[in-house]
Design a protein around this motif. Structure first.
Motif, short mmCIF file in Angstrom:
data_model
loop_
_atom_site.label_atom_id
_atom_site.label_comp_id
_atom_site.label_asym_id
_atom_site.label_seq_id
_atom_site.Cartn_x
_atom_site.Cartn_y
_atom_site.Cartn_z
N SER A 260 0.71 -1.37 -0.22
CA SER A 260 -0.18 0.16 0.01
C SER A 260 0.50 1.28 -0.02
CB SER A 260 -1.02 -0.01 1.25
OG SER A 260 -0.42 0.21 2.48
N SER A 261 0.70 2.62 -0.81
CA SER A 261 1.20 3.20 -0.68
C SER A 261 -0.17 4.40 0.03
CB SER A 261 1.72 3.84 -1.78
OG SER A 261 2.18 4.83 -2.19
N GLU A 262 1.04 5.73 0.41
CA GLU A 262 0.32 6.68 0.79
C GLU A 262 -0.07 8.16 -0.57
OE1 GLU A 262 2.36 8.08 3.33
OE2 GLU A 262 1.70 7.18 5.62
N GLN A 263 -0.95 9.19 -0.31
CA GLN A 263 -1.34 9.58 -1.76
C GLN A 263 0.17 10.48 -1.63
OE1 GLN A 263 -3.46 7.77 -3.95
NE2 GLN A 263 -3.60 9.62 -4.16
N MET A 264 0.48 10.62 -2.57
CA MET A 264 1.64 11.78 -3.19
C MET A 264 1.25 12.98 -3.68
SD MET A 264 4.16 9.05 -3.79
CE MET A 264 5.36 9.89 -3.81
N SER A 265 1.21 14.15 -3.08
CA SER A 265 0.64 15.49 -3.72
C SER A 265 1.88 16.41 -4.96
CB SER A 265 0.00 16.47 -2.69
OG SER A 265 1.55 17.04 -2.29
N GLY A 266 3.14 15.54 -5.10
CA GLY A 266 4.00 16.26 -5.48
C GLY A 266 5.36 17.12 -4.91
N LYS A 267 6.21 17.55 -4.69
CA LYS A 267 7.24 17.77 -4.72
C LYS A 267 7.13 17.82 -2.87
CE LYS A 267 8.38 21.06 -7.84
NZ LYS A 267 9.25 22.30 -8.01
N THR A 268 8.87 18.12 -1.72
CA THR A 268 8.40 18.14 -0.41
C THR A 268 9.17 19.19 -0.27
OG1 THR A 268 10.13 16.25 -0.45
CG2 THR A 268 7.81 15.58 0.04
N ASN A 269 9.09 19.28 0.73
CA ASN A 269 9.95 20.57 1.18
C ASN A 269 11.56 20.34 1.33
OD1 ASN A 269 8.22 22.57 2.11
ND2 ASN A 269 7.93 21.56 3.88
N GLN A 270 11.65 18.85 0.76
CA GLN A 270 13.46 18.13 0.76
C GLN A 270 13.66 18.31 -0.58
OE1 GLN A 270 11.35 16.92 2.80
NE2 GLN A 270 11.77 17.59 4.79
N TYR A 271 13.27 18.76 -1.79
CA TYR A 271 13.52 18.75 -2.93
C TYR A 271 13.90 19.82 -3.56
CZ TYR A 271 12.87 18.56 -8.02
OH TYR A 271 13.06 18.48 -10.16
N VAL A 272 15.49 19.44 -4.04
CA VAL A 272 16.09 20.53 -4.82
C VAL A 272 16.18 19.99 -6.68
CG1 VAL A 272 18.35 20.49 -5.43
CG2 VAL A 272 18.10 19.26 -3.07
N ASP A 273 15.76 21.40 -6.42
CA ASP A 273 15.75 21.99 -8.29
C ASP A 273 16.36 21.58 -9.25
OD1 ASP A 273 13.08 23.29 -7.54
OD2 ASP A 273 13.69 25.15 -7.20
N LYS B 158 3.99 16.87 -12.02
CA LYS B 158 2.81 15.88 -10.93
C LYS B 158 3.53 14.97 -10.96
CE LYS B 158 -1.53 13.86 -11.49
NZ LYS B 158 -2.55 13.86 -12.81
N ILE B 159 4.08 13.87 -9.76
CA ILE B 159 3.84 13.20 -8.76
C ILE B 159 2.89 12.64 -8.20
CG2 ILE B 159 4.92 14.13 -7.03
CD1 ILE B 159 7.43 11.98 -6.78
N GLU B 160 2.66 11.32 -8.35
CA GLU B 160 1.17 9.48 -7.65
C GLU B 160 1.63 8.35 -7.44
OE1 GLU B 160 -1.89 10.30 -9.73
OE2 GLU B 160 -1.33 9.18 -11.66
N ALA B 161 1.81 8.32 -6.42
CA ALA B 161 2.48 7.09 -6.53
C ALA B 161 0.92 5.99 -6.66
CB ALA B 161 2.53 6.20 -5.13
N LYS B 162 0.77 4.70 -6.93
CA LYS B 162 -0.33 3.64 -7.05
C LYS B 162 -0.17 2.55 -6.62
CE LYS B 162 -4.40 2.91 -10.02
NZ LYS B 162 -5.23 2.90 -11.89
N ARG B 163 -0.87 2.14 -6.34
CA ARG B 163 -1.29 0.37 -5.86
C ARG B 163 -2.32 -0.49 -7.09
NH1 ARG B 163 -4.65 -3.44 -3.51
NH2 ARG B 163 -3.28 -5.63 -2.63
N ASN B 164 -0.66 -1.72 -7.55
CA ASN B 164 -1.83 -2.09 -8.58
C ASN B 164 -1.30 -3.95 -8.03
OD1 ASN B 164 -1.70 -0.04 -10.42
ND2 ASN B 164 0.64 0.12 -10.47
N VAL B 165 -2.56 -4.00 -8.50
CA VAL B 165 -2.24 -6.21 -8.75
C VAL B 165 -2.30 -6.55 -10.07
CG1 VAL B 165 -3.24 -7.57 -7.95
CG2 VAL B 165 -3.63 -5.87 -6.44
N VAL B 166 -1.35 -7.32 -10.37
CA VAL B 166 -0.69 -7.23 -12.10
C VAL B 166 -0.61 -8.90 -11.90
CG1 VAL B 166 0.56 -7.48 -13.96
CG2 VAL B 166 0.56 -4.97 -12.04
N GLN B 167 -1.01 -9.76 -12.91
CA GLN B 167 -1.20 -10.96 -12.73
C GLN B 167 0.27 -11.76 -14.18
OE1 GLN B 167 -2.93 -13.60 -11.44
NE2 GLN B 167 -1.73 -15.71 -12.29
N TYR B 168 1.01 -12.50 -13.31
CA TYR B 168 1.98 -13.40 -14.16
C TYR B 168 2.02 -14.23 -14.15
CZ TYR B 168 4.37 -8.19 -13.13
OH TYR B 168 3.75 -6.40 -13.05
N ARG B 169 2.76 -14.51 -15.33
CA ARG B 169 2.87 -16.41 -15.43
C ARG B 169 3.09 -17.23 -14.41
NH1 ARG B 169 6.34 -17.43 -20.17
NH2 ARG B 169 8.33 -16.08 -18.58
#
Length: 533
Positions: free
Chosen positions: A197-210, A218-229
């Motif tokens: 599971s992952s928390e919602q990511m809104s974008g750059k944080t205070n620690q980001y260096v340009d 934009k930056i986002e995280a999403k959980r996926n369930v993928v069927q492999y062989r």
């Protein structure tokens, strides 16, 4: 005065004893705490097996909270189709085998343990292409320790550099937007064994260096369930949308190219008689070529980006302008050639009005310096004079050949006077017609006249003697042009060149603007910047 040291000595000794007592007490507490931690560690790891999943019920999967915080973008390589980022990874899970009662162990609430001693999730980056770190996760990548809480929660935080595959499309360079993904998941544990599971990511944080070239849109995280062989697996995909900093490229690449291409407009502003127009056009083309060579390293080595299309279109327009300038200069060199009627009507009437030069053409038309004579002479009269002169000359010639005279009493002086009179009449007849007389003689058969009547019945104009100013310039038919006709022809070609200059100046300006908009307005990001949609 001598009794003061004896009065302060006892106080000093008491102070020293107190400090020593505190140090001894602290050492004892530290020793006691070390003993407690050692005892707790022995209790937790005695018989602990890190190879098994930390779950009491085999039907319940281990839940891992995965978070990724990007710190900076190190590199985006369009040729290798890779993106390198630096970020912080945090993984949290619950281990029921690593928990204790903090009150039994001196209030110790957390314990640091090496990742090689306890179970840690084998979450790796699937699309990792880093040759130095082939795994992209796990203890081989994360060298930090795991914080074990008393309630069994394990918290693993670690910085890392990831190099991921990224499909980079530079078609809209320098207004391109790239979308890259970092896919994290367990390599061995399926969804029945481990879920993420992952928390919602809104974008750059205070620690980001340009980054100087790229900006995170934009930056986002999403959980996926993928069927492999091999089964079903969970993963967390972190999608990073980045846009190129276009302002620097506009200032360094687009604006200079636009200014260089605008210099070609000066070639159509200069007078047609100026001899530096071809040199200016070639100089502009060479400047454009040198500028392309200097900026070739900045361009992507593949595809055909918008900026490259604009450079190519600008070079073609400059080459075409050189060709047009050559044609216009050729017009100014046709001083003694007669302009065709259709060209005169097209350029000096229709096109001149379109380019707003109609009044200039009318006012600058040269006027003749001498007027033509309105006297006209009937061809029958000229014919009679010429015939009479020819007959008189023939009679005189016959008399001279036979050596006799019609009247023996006539003197030889009379024969000489008659001969001179006939010659004078012939020359006078020719002077009246000039060159037009010669042309009329050539067309006698077409007008229905025989050799006995070599004059055309059409009336012709007689020029005053002062109007026949010779220039010594021949036309394309080999006939000599008078001063007025020569000036008229020269004026027609020069005005036609000026009309073409004005027309192609407008065409170049419109073409340059349309080319710029047609090429760069295809970029979605530029449309969003201009129209705000």
């Amino acid at each position: 005065m001598c009794s003061l040291p004896f009065l302060t000595l006892p106080a000093f000794l008491v102070m020293c004893v107190a400090v020593l007592a505190v140090e001894i007490l602290c050492d004892e507490q530290q020793d006691g705490k070390r003993t407690t931690i050692q005892r707790l560690s022995e209790k937790l790891f005695d018989g602990y097996r890190k190879d098994f999943l930390p779950r009491l019920n085999e039907s319940v999967p281990v839940k891992v909270e995965f978070d990724f915080e990007i710190i900076t973008i190190k590199d985006v390589n369009a040729k290798d189709q890779t993106m390198t980022v630096y970020g912080w990874v945090r993984q949290v899970w619950h281990n029921p085998f690593l928990q204790w009662n903090s009150s039994e162990y001196g209030g110790i609430k957390n314990l640091q343990a090496s990742a090689e001693k306890i179970w840690v999730p084998d979450i790796l980056m699937y699309n990792n292409v880093d040759l130095q770190d082939r795994i992209g996760g796990g203890p081989t990548t994360y060298k930090t320790k795991v914080v074990v809480q008393a309630n069994g929660q394990n918290d693993w935080k670690s910085p890392a550099i990831f190099q991921t595959l990224c499909s980079i499309d530079v078609t809209y360079f320098p207004f391109d937007i790239q979308k890259c993904s970092l896919k994290f998941g367990s390599w061995a544990s399926s969804s029945q064994q481990l879920t993420m599971s992952s928390e919602q990511m809104s974008g750059k944080t205070n620690q980001y260096v340009d980054n100087g070239e790229w900006d995170i849109l934009k930056i986002e995280a999403k959980r996926n369930v993928v069927q492999y062989r091999t089964g079903t697996f969970d993963d967390v995909t972190v999608t990073i949308v980045i846009g190129r900093e276009y302002f620097v490229f506009c200032v360094n690449l687009i604006v200079p190219c636009f200014l260089i291409s605008s210099m070609i407009f000066l070639g159509f502003i200069l007078p047609p008689e100026c001899g530096e127009r071809i040199g200016l056009s070639i100089t502009v083309l060479l400047a454009m070529t040198v500028f392309q060579q200097l900026t070739s390293d900045i361009f992507p080595s593949f595809y055909f980006p918008l900026l490259g299309q604009y450079y190519f279109a600008t070079s073609v327009e400059i080459s075409i302008s050189i060709l047009v300038t050559t044609v216009i200069l050729n017009f100014t060199a046709r001083k003694n050639k007669k302009m065709p009627r259709w060209m005169r009507k097209l350029m000096l009437q229709w096109m001149a009005r379109v380019v707003l030069l109609g009044k200039t053409v009318e006012k600058s038309c040269p006027k003749p310096k001498f007027k033509r004579s309105t006297q006209r002479r009937r061809p029958e009269t000229e014919y009679k004079d010429h015939k009479e002169a020819r007959e008189n000359g023939a009679v005189v010639h016959e008399q001279m050949m036979h050596g006799s005279s019609p009247d023996q009493s006539e003197r030889k002086d009379d024969r000489l006077v008659a001969e001179l009179k006939s010659m004078f009449m012939i020359s006078k007849s020719l002077d009246r017609g000039g060159l037009r007389y010669a042309n009329s003689v050539k067309s006698t058969h077409s007008n229905g006249f025989t050799d006995e009547n070599p004059y055309s019945p059409e009336p012709y104009e007689v020029w005053n003697e002062t109007s026949l100013a010779c220039t010594g310039v021949l036309d394309e038919n080999g006939e000599e042009l008078d001063e007025y006709e020569l000036n008229l022809r020269k004026w027609e070609w020069i005005m036609a060149a000026r009309v073409l200059d004005r027309a192609f100046l407008w065409i170049c300006i419109i073409t340059g603007i349309v080319t710029f908009l047609a090429i760069f307005m295809r970029a979605p990001r530029l449309q969003e910047i201009i129209f705000g949609s």
